[in-house]
Motif scaffolding. Structure first.
Motif, mmCIF file in Angstrom:
data_model
loop_
_atom_site.group_PDB
_atom_site.id
_atom_site.type_symbol
_atom_site.label_atom_id
_atom_site.label_comp_id
_atom_site.label_asym_id
_atom_site.label_seq_id
_atom_site.Cartn_x
_atom_site.Cartn_y
_atom_site.Cartn_z
ATOM 1 N N VAL A 19 51.226 77.528 55.603
ATOM 2 C CA VAL A 19 53.049 77.525 56.070
ATOM 3 C C VAL A 19 53.610 76.623 55.128
ATOM 4 C CG1 VAL A 19 52.533 75.054 57.619
ATOM 5 C CG2 VAL A 19 53.296 76.821 57.879
ATOM 6 N N PHE A 20 53.561 75.725 53.975
ATOM 7 C CA PHE A 20 54.130 74.598 52.932
ATOM 8 C C PHE A 20 54.535 75.939 52.054
ATOM 9 C CE2 PHE A 20 51.242 71.745 55.384
ATOM 10 C CZ PHE A 20 52.505 70.732 55.759
ATOM 11 N N SER A 21 53.949 76.823 51.846
ATOM 12 C CA SER A 21 53.994 77.967 50.825
ATOM 13 C C SER A 21 54.842 78.792 51.399
ATOM 14 C CB SER A 21 52.557 78.841 50.505
ATOM 15 O OG SER A 21 51.933 78.252 50.419
ATOM 16 N N VAL A 22 54.654 79.419 52.860
ATOM 17 C CA VAL A 22 55.815 79.926 52.815
ATOM 18 C C VAL A 22 57.351 79.154 53.371
ATOM 19 C CG1 VAL A 22 56.807 81.274 55.291
ATOM 20 C CG2 VAL A 22 54.039 81.207 54.548
ATOM 21 N N ILE A 23 57.147 77.841 53.582
ATOM 22 C CA ILE A 23 58.242 77.096 53.178
ATOM 23 C C ILE A 23 59.211 77.387 52.406
ATOM 24 C CG2 ILE A 23 59.131 75.016 54.387
ATOM 25 C CD1 ILE A 23 56.536 74.933 56.745
ATOM 26 N N GLY A 24 58.235 77.158 51.354
ATOM 27 C CA GLY A 24 58.832 76.909 50.673
ATOM 28 C C GLY A 24 59.384 77.817 49.712
ATOM 29 N N VAL A 25 59.124 79.284 49.741
ATOM 30 C CA VAL A 25 59.891 80.189 49.224
ATOM 31 C C VAL A 25 60.811 80.712 50.256
ATOM 32 C CG1 VAL A 25 58.988 83.102 48.805
ATOM 33 C CG2 VAL A 25 57.424 81.429 48.951
ATOM 34 N N GLN A 44 64.218 71.259 58.015
ATOM 35 C CA GLN A 44 63.668 69.833 59.087
ATOM 36 C C GLN A 44 63.719 71.407 60.432
ATOM 37 O OE1 GLN A 44 68.231 68.999 59.253
ATOM 38 N NE2 GLN A 44 67.501 67.410 57.382
ATOM 39 N N ARG A 45 63.722 72.958 60.296
ATOM 40 C CA ARG A 45 63.069 72.535 62.293
ATOM 41 C C ARG A 45 61.764 73.592 61.594
ATOM 42 N NH1 ARG A 45 66.673 78.146 63.318
ATOM 43 N NH2 ARG A 45 65.305 77.801 65.148
ATOM 44 N N ALA A 46 61.646 74.202 60.490
ATOM 45 C CA ALA A 46 60.223 74.001 60.550
ATOM 46 C C ALA A 46 59.302 73.481 60.397
ATOM 47 C CB ALA A 46 60.330 75.464 58.657
ATOM 48 N N PHE A 47 58.806 72.126 59.986
ATOM 49 C CA PHE A 47 58.665 71.514 59.922
ATOM 50 C C PHE A 47 58.415 69.979 61.007
ATOM 51 C CE2 PHE A 47 59.138 70.553 54.375
ATOM 52 C CZ PHE A 47 58.245 70.862 54.629
ATOM 53 N N LYS A 48 59.272 70.848 62.334
ATOM 54 C CA LYS A 48 59.114 70.241 63.275
ATOM 55 C C LYS A 48 58.867 71.285 64.109
ATOM 56 C CE LYS A 48 62.944 67.018 63.266
ATOM 57 N NZ LYS A 48 64.956 67.713 63.540
ATOM 58 N N ALA A 49 58.465 72.569 64.141
ATOM 59 C CA ALA A 49 57.772 73.751 64.448
ATOM 60 C C ALA A 49 55.542 73.152 65.087
ATOM 61 C CB ALA A 49 57.560 74.760 63.511
ATOM 62 N N GLN A 50 55.706 73.441 66.373
ATOM 63 C CA GLN A 50 54.708 73.312 66.864
ATOM 64 C C GLN A 50 53.419 74.677 66.776
ATOM 65 O OE1 GLN A 50 54.424 70.285 68.316
ATOM 66 N NE2 GLN A 50 56.291 69.867 67.675
ATOM 67 N N SER A 51 53.646 75.091 65.340
ATOM 68 C CA SER A 51 52.622 76.256 65.617
ATOM 69 C C SER A 51 53.252 77.246 63.865
ATOM 70 C CB SER A 51 52.154 77.079 66.311
ATOM 71 O OG SER A 51 53.735 78.271 66.706
ATOM 72 N N TYR A 52 51.524 77.906 63.810
ATOM 73 C CA TYR A 52 52.425 78.756 61.632
ATOM 74 C C TYR A 52 53.502 79.534 62.506
ATOM 75 C CZ TYR A 52 51.326 81.892 58.097
ATOM 76 O OH TYR A 52 51.177 82.308 57.257
ATOM 77 N N GLY A 53 52.790 80.043 63.719
ATOM 78 C CA GLY A 53 53.227 81.600 64.294
ATOM 79 C C GLY A 53 55.475 81.545 64.520
ATOM 80 N N GLU A 54 55.236 79.967 65.606
ATOM 81 C CA GLU A 54 56.864 79.360 65.120
ATOM 82 C C GLU A 54 57.591 79.737 63.946
ATOM 83 O OE1 GLU A 54 59.102 75.624 67.594
ATOM 84 O OE2 GLU A 54 57.037 75.899 67.709
ATOM 85 N N VAL A 55 56.683 78.960 62.923
ATOM 86 C CA VAL A 55 57.497 78.973 61.355
ATOM 87 C C VAL A 55 58.082 80.145 61.655
ATOM 88 C CG1 VAL A 55 57.525 78.760 58.989
ATOM 89 C CG2 VAL A 55 56.430 77.107 60.858
ATOM 90 N N LEU A 56 56.435 81.691 61.450
ATOM 91 C CA LEU A 56 57.279 82.904 61.179
ATOM 92 C C LEU A 56 58.357 82.917 61.661
ATOM 93 C CD1 LEU A 56 53.383 84.063 60.632
ATOM 94 C CD2 LEU A 56 55.192 83.005 58.746
ATOM 95 N N ALA A 57 58.291 82.817 62.942
ATOM 96 C CA ALA A 57 59.115 83.677 64.297
ATOM 97 C C ALA A 57 60.623 83.292 63.234
ATOM 98 C CB ALA A 57 59.016 83.111 65.593
ATOM 99 N N MET A 58 60.776 82.023 62.805
ATOM 100 C CA MET A 58 61.773 81.073 62.280
ATOM 101 C C MET A 58 62.436 81.575 60.960
ATOM 102 S SD MET A 58 62.590 77.119 61.729
ATOM 103 C CE MET A 58 61.149 76.137 63.497
#
Length: 81
Positions: A19-25, A44-58
Motif C-alpha cells: 500500500v505504501f508503494s501505491v500511495i507513493g506512485v 493524508q486521506r490514504a494514510f487514514k484509510a482503514q483498508s487496502y481496498g479503501e486506498v485502491l478505491a481512493m
C-alpha cells in the motif's frame, strides 16, 4: 478533491502491491502533473484509510490508471517510478 482538474495518468502496472508503494506512485503522478495540493490531500486521506481496498478505491478519485495500449511510444507511457 477538486473535480475541475483533469486527473493525470498513473501507471500501476508492475508496482509493488504494498500500500505504501501505491500511495507513493499516485502521489508522484499527481506532483508531476502539477497537482501538489491534491497529492498532499491524497496522502493524508490514504494514510487514514482503514483498508487496502479503501486506498485502491481512493486512487480512482485522483488519477486515471494508464493503459500502455493507449500510447504509441513506450517512452510516452507514464511509468510509476
Amino acid at each position: 478533491m477538486n473535480e475541475t482538474k483533469e486527473k493525470p495518468d498513473c501507471n500501476l502496472i508492475g508496482v509493488d502491491g504494498n500500500v505504501f508503494s501505491v500511495i507513493g506512485v499516485v502521489s508522484k503522478a499527481l506532483r508531476r502533473a502539477g497537482q501538489k495540493e491534491e497529492a498532499k490531500e491524497f496522502e493524508q486521506r490514504a494514510f487514514k484509510a482503514q483498508s487496502y481496498g479503501e486506498v485502491l478505491a481512493m486512487v480512482f478519485d485522483y488519477v486515471t490508471i494508464a493503459d500502455p495500449n493507449d500510447y504509441e511510444e513506450e517512452e510516452d507511457f507514464p511509468y510509476g517510478d
